[in-house]
Design a protein around this motif. Structure first.
Motif, PDB file in Angstrom:
ATOM      1  N   ASP A  53     -16.376 -10.478  45.277  1.00  0.00           N
ATOM      2  CA  ASP A  53     -16.186 -10.288  46.805  1.00  0.00           C
ATOM      3  C   ASP A  53     -15.305 -11.262  47.176  1.00  0.00           C
ATOM      4  OD1 ASP A  53     -18.044  -8.164  46.392  1.00  0.00           O
ATOM      5  OD2 ASP A  53     -19.797  -9.356  46.912  1.00  0.00           O
ATOM      6  N   LYS A  54     -14.952 -12.160  46.445  1.00  0.00           N
ATOM      7  CA  LYS A  54     -13.676 -13.084  46.909  1.00  0.00           C
ATOM      8  C   LYS A  54     -12.964 -13.852  45.916  1.00  0.00           C
ATOM      9  CE  LYS A  54     -16.435 -17.254  47.754  1.00  0.00           C
ATOM     10  NZ  LYS A  54     -16.970 -18.325  48.463  1.00  0.00           N
ATOM     11  N   TRP A  55     -12.018 -14.175  45.570  1.00  0.00           N
ATOM     12  CA  TRP A  55     -11.474 -14.961  44.646  1.00  0.00           C
ATOM     13  C   TRP A  55     -12.455 -16.127  44.288  1.00  0.00           C
ATOM     14  CZ3 TRP A  55      -8.537 -11.814  41.818  1.00  0.00           C
ATOM     15  CH2 TRP A  55      -7.531 -11.035  42.605  1.00  0.00           C
ATOM     16  N   MET A  56     -12.756 -16.349  43.034  1.00  0.00           N
ATOM     17  CA  MET A  56     -13.589 -17.641  42.656  1.00  0.00           C
ATOM     18  C   MET A  56     -12.777 -18.730  42.267  1.00  0.00           C
ATOM     19  SD  MET A  56     -16.388 -15.915  43.140  1.00  0.00           S
ATOM     20  CE  MET A  56     -17.389 -17.235  42.598  1.00  0.00           C
ATOM     21  N   ALA A  57     -11.421 -18.677  42.216  1.00  0.00           N
ATOM     22  CA  ALA A  57     -10.459 -19.534  41.922  1.00  0.00           C
ATOM     23  C   ALA A  57      -9.648 -19.943  43.236  1.00  0.00           C
ATOM     24  CB  ALA A  57      -9.790 -19.370  40.716  1.00  0.00           C
ATOM     25  N   LYS A  58      -9.283 -21.154  43.462  1.00  0.00           N
ATOM     26  CA  LYS A  58      -8.495 -21.519  44.426  1.00  0.00           C
ATOM     27  C   LYS A  58      -6.992 -21.114  44.339  1.00  0.00           C
ATOM     28  CE  LYS A  58     -11.216 -25.350  46.495  1.00  0.00           C
ATOM     29  NZ  LYS A  58     -11.270 -26.833  46.636  1.00  0.00           N
ATOM     30  N   ASP A  59      -6.545 -21.009  43.069  1.00  0.00           N
ATOM     31  CA  ASP A  59      -5.277 -20.798  42.535  1.00  0.00           C
ATOM     32  C   ASP A  59      -5.215 -19.622  41.728  1.00  0.00           C
ATOM     33  OD1 ASP A  59      -2.562 -20.573  41.993  1.00  0.00           O
ATOM     34  OD2 ASP A  59      -2.687 -22.848  40.908  1.00  0.00           O
ATOM     35  N   THR A  60      -5.027 -18.317  42.121  1.00  0.00           N
ATOM     36  CA  THR A  60      -4.877 -17.544  41.139  1.00  0.00           C
ATOM     37  C   THR A  60      -3.722 -17.424  40.217  1.00  0.00           C
ATOM     38  OG1 THR A  60      -3.792 -16.041  42.924  1.00  0.00           O
ATOM     39  CG2 THR A  60      -6.196 -15.656  42.958  1.00  0.00           C
ATOM     40  N   ARG A  61      -2.692 -18.043  40.658  1.00  0.00           N
ATOM     41  CA  ARG A  61      -1.466 -18.178  40.132  1.00  0.00           C
ATOM     42  C   ARG A  61      -1.886 -18.920  38.592  1.00  0.00           C
ATOM     43  NH1 ARG A  61       2.028 -21.666  43.880  1.00  0.00           N
ATOM     44  NH2 ARG A  61       0.091 -22.627  44.090  1.00  0.00           N
ATOM     45  N   ARG A  62      -2.906 -19.815  38.531  1.00  0.00           N
ATOM     46  CA  ARG A  62      -3.325 -20.437  37.229  1.00  0.00           C
ATOM     47  C   ARG A  62      -3.956 -19.434  36.343  1.00  0.00           C
ATOM     48  NH1 ARG A  62      -8.286 -20.512  35.177  1.00  0.00           N
ATOM     49  NH2 ARG A  62      -9.248 -20.863  37.236  1.00  0.00           N
ATOM     50  N   ILE A  63      -4.577 -18.502  36.869  1.00  0.00           N
ATOM     51  CA  ILE A  63      -5.431 -17.543  36.069  1.00  0.00           C
ATOM     52  C   ILE A  63      -4.223 -16.656  35.604  1.00  0.00           C
ATOM     53  CG2 ILE A  63      -6.850 -15.479  35.971  1.00  0.00           C
ATOM     54  CD1 ILE A  63      -8.049 -16.671  38.610  1.00  0.00           C
ATOM     55  N   ARG A  64      -3.135 -16.117  36.245  1.00  0.00           N
ATOM     56  CA  ARG A  64      -2.128 -15.275  35.912  1.00  0.00           C
ATOM     57  C   ARG A  64      -1.220 -16.068  34.728  1.00  0.00           C
ATOM     58  NH1 ARG A  64      -1.578 -14.044  41.291  1.00  0.00           N
ATOM     59  NH2 ARG A  64       0.187 -15.354  41.623  1.00  0.00           N
ATOM     60  N   ARG A  65      -1.052 -17.446  34.726  1.00  0.00           N
ATOM     61  CA  ARG A  65      -0.236 -18.045  33.884  1.00  0.00           C
ATOM     62  C   ARG A  65      -1.464 -18.244  32.409  1.00  0.00           C
ATOM     63  NH1 ARG A  65       0.560 -22.122  38.143  1.00  0.00           N
ATOM     64  NH2 ARG A  65      -0.871 -23.298  37.314  1.00  0.00           N
ATOM     65  N   GLU A  66      -2.267 -18.503  32.514  1.00  0.00           N
ATOM     66  CA  GLU A  66      -3.143 -18.845  31.389  1.00  0.00           C
ATOM     67  C   GLU A  66      -3.822 -17.760  30.617  1.00  0.00           C
ATOM     68  OE1 GLU A  66      -6.471 -21.527  32.743  1.00  0.00           O
ATOM     69  OE2 GLU A  66      -4.993 -23.006  33.323  1.00  0.00           O
ATOM     70  N   LYS A  67      -4.143 -16.619  31.431  1.00  0.00           N
ATOM     71  CA  LYS A  67      -4.663 -15.682  30.697  1.00  0.00           C
ATOM     72  C   LYS A  67      -3.895 -14.085  30.782  1.00  0.00           C
ATOM     73  CE  LYS A  67      -9.013 -16.920  32.441  1.00  0.00           C
ATOM     74  NZ  LYS A  67      -9.920 -17.141  31.159  1.00  0.00           N
ATOM     75  N   ILE A  68      -2.837 -13.926  31.430  1.00  0.00           N
ATOM     76  CA  ILE A  68      -2.295 -12.746  31.551  1.00  0.00           C
ATOM     77  C   ILE A  68      -0.680 -12.799  31.258  1.00  0.00           C
ATOM     78  CG2 ILE A  68      -1.883 -10.366  33.085  1.00  0.00           C
ATOM     79  CD1 ILE A  68      -4.217 -11.600  34.859  1.00  0.00           C
ATOM     80  N   GLY A  69      -0.373 -11.763  30.618  1.00  0.00           N
ATOM     81  CA  GLY A  69       1.327 -11.426  30.286  1.00  0.00           C
ATOM     82  C   GLY A  69       1.401 -10.109  31.010  1.00  0.00           C
ATOM     83  N   PHE A  70       2.483  -9.923  31.896  1.00  0.00           N
ATOM     84  CA  PHE A  70       2.830  -8.750  32.568  1.00  0.00           C
ATOM     85  C   PHE A  70       4.242  -7.862  31.867  1.00  0.00           C
ATOM     86  CE2 PHE A  70       0.408 -11.045  35.739  1.00  0.00           C
ATOM     87  CZ  PHE A  70      -0.016 -10.128  36.383  1.00  0.00           C
ATOM     88  N   ILE A  71       4.112  -7.005  31.622  1.00  0.00           N
ATOM     89  CA  ILE A  71       5.439  -5.966  31.154  1.00  0.00           C
ATOM     90  C   ILE A  71       5.536  -4.933  32.067  1.00  0.00           C
ATOM     91  CG2 ILE A  71       6.504  -4.896  29.434  1.00  0.00           C
ATOM     92  CD1 ILE A  71       4.416  -6.251  27.435  1.00  0.00           C
ATOM     93  N   PHE A  72       6.767  -4.839  32.620  1.00  0.00           N
ATOM     94  CA  PHE A  72       7.017  -3.491  33.376  1.00  0.00           C
ATOM     95  C   PHE A  72       7.918  -2.548  33.196  1.00  0.00           C
ATOM     96  CE2 PHE A  72       6.082  -7.486  35.670  1.00  0.00           C
ATOM     97  CZ  PHE A  72       5.090  -7.120  36.524  1.00  0.00           C
ATOM     98  N   GLN A  73       8.175  -1.505  33.710  1.00  0.00           N
ATOM     99  CA  GLN A  73       9.174  -0.377  33.534  1.00  0.00           C
ATOM    100  C   GLN A  73      10.585  -1.069  33.164  1.00  0.00           C
ATOM    101  OE1 GLN A  73       9.231   2.998  36.099  1.00  0.00           O
ATOM    102  NE2 GLN A  73      11.124   3.751  35.353  1.00  0.00           N
ATOM    103  N   ALA A  74      11.026  -1.774  34.221  1.00  0.00           N
ATOM    104  CA  ALA A  74      12.333  -2.413  34.043  1.00  0.00           C
ATOM    105  C   ALA A  74      12.009  -3.908  33.400  1.00  0.00           C
ATOM    106  CB  ALA A  74      12.953  -2.455  35.464  1.00  0.00           C
ATOM    107  N   HIS A  75      12.835  -4.189  32.655  1.00  0.00           N
ATOM    108  CA  HIS A  75      12.518  -5.454  31.905  1.00  0.00           C
ATOM    109  C   HIS A  75      12.685  -6.749  32.733  1.00  0.00           C
ATOM    110  CE1 HIS A  75      16.862  -6.228  31.839  1.00  0.00           C
ATOM    111  NE2 HIS A  75      17.033  -5.107  31.375  1.00  0.00           N
ATOM    112  N   TYR A  76      13.378  -6.702  33.985  1.00  0.00           N
ATOM    113  CA  TYR A  76      13.502  -7.964  34.720  1.00  0.00           C
ATOM    114  C   TYR A  76      14.009  -9.080  34.187  1.00  0.00           C
ATOM    115  CZ  TYR A  76      11.280  -4.655  38.385  1.00  0.00           C
ATOM    116  OH  TYR A  76      10.828  -3.846  39.213  1.00  0.00           O
TER     117      TYR A  76
END
Length: 237
Positions: free
Chosen positions: A77-100
C-alpha cells in the motif's frame, strides 16, 4: 514465500485518475513467479501489460496491494523502501523493444556503465561484461559500436547489460518486436537459457506468438485480473 519464489504479487490494484475520470487498469491481481521461469505476459493493447511490468519493476507506484521481490516486500500500500532505485539496481534487469544502447559508447562501455555507476571497479565491471559477452556468443563485438551490429546482436548486448548487476529478475517489454522470426526465436532461447542456468525469473511482454512455445507459462490480463496458461512440452517447436 518459498525460497524459489522470485516475484509474488497480492491483490495488486492500479487506477489512473479519480472520480468521473477514474480508469481501472489492474484489479486485485495475485500471482507468483518462480526462479528459473520464463513467463510471457500477453493482453490486448491498452490492457495494462506495461503498467503491470513497471509496477513489478518499482518504476510505477501501484494504487494498493503487495509486491514481494525475492524475500523482500517492496510494496504494501506504499513503497517499503525509501529508495526504489536501489531495488532496481540490485534486483532487476530491464530489456526493451529498442535496445537503447548509447551510440557513442562501444559494446563493452555500454555494459560496464551501470556497474561502474554502482561503484564496481572498472576492472571488475569489464571482467563481468566480457564473461557475459562470451556467454551470449558475441565477445568478438566487444569493441564495436552499436551502429556496426545487427538488430539481433544489439539485443544480445542489451541482454548482457541487463545481466551486468546479477539481477534476480529480468523484465522484458516486447524484446523481439523489432526482430524477424529467426532472430526472435534466438533471443527467447537465449533468455530461457539464462533463466535456467542462472536461476533468474523472466517476464516478457509480447505480441509475438512465435516465442510463446519457448516460455514456461503464459500470463494473461483478463478482466483486469491475471490468469495463467501452462505451456505443454508438446507445444515446443
Amino acid at each position: 514465500m518459498s525460497e524459489q519464489s522470485a516475484i509474488k504479487v497480492k491483490n495488486l490494484v492500479k487506477n489512473f485518475g479519480k472520480d468521473e475520470n477514474l480508469v481501472k487498469v489492474i484489479e486485485n491481481a495475485s500471482f507468483e513467479i518462480q526462479k528459473g521461469e520464463v513467463v510471457a505476459l500477453i493482453a490486448p493493447s491498452g490492457a495494462g501489460k506495461t503498467t503491470l511490468l513497471m509496477m513489478i519493476g518499482c518504476v510505477l507506484e501501484p494504487t494498493s496491494g503487495e509486491i514481494w521481490l525475492g524475500e523482500e516486500m517492496v510494496y504494501k500500500d506504499k513503497w517499503m523502501a525509501k529508495d526504489t532505485r536501489r531495488i532496481r539496481r540490485e534486483k532487476i534487469g530491464f530489456i526493451f523493444q529498442a535496445h537503447y544502447l548509447i551510440p557513442f559508447l562501444n559494446v563493452l562501455e555500454n555494459i560496464t556503465l551501470l556497474p561502474q555507476a554502482n561503484k564496481v571497479s572498472e576492472a571488475d565491471a569489464k571482467k563481468k561484461a566480457m564473461e557475459l559477452l562470451e556467454y551470449l556468443e558475441i565477445a568478438d563485438k566487444a569493441y564495436n559500436m552499436s551502429s556496426q551490429l545487427s538488430g539481433g546482436q544489439n539485443q544480445r548486448v542489451a541482454i548482457a547489460r541487463a545481466l551486468a548487476n546479477n539481477p534476480q529478475i529480468i523484465l522484458a517489454d516486447e524484446p523481439t518486436a523489432a526482430l524477424d522470426g529467426e532472430r526472435s526465436v534466438s533471443v527467447i532461447k537465449m533468455l530461457k537459457k539464462i533463466a535456467r542456468e542462472q536461476n533468474v525469473a523472466i517476464i516478457t511482454v509480447t505480441h509475438d506468438e512465435r516465442i510463446l512455445p519457448y516460455c514456461d507459462r503464459i500470463m494473461k490480463i483478463q478482466d483486469r485480473g491475471i490468469v495463467f496458461h501452462e505451456i505443454e512440452e508438446d507445444d515446443i517447436l
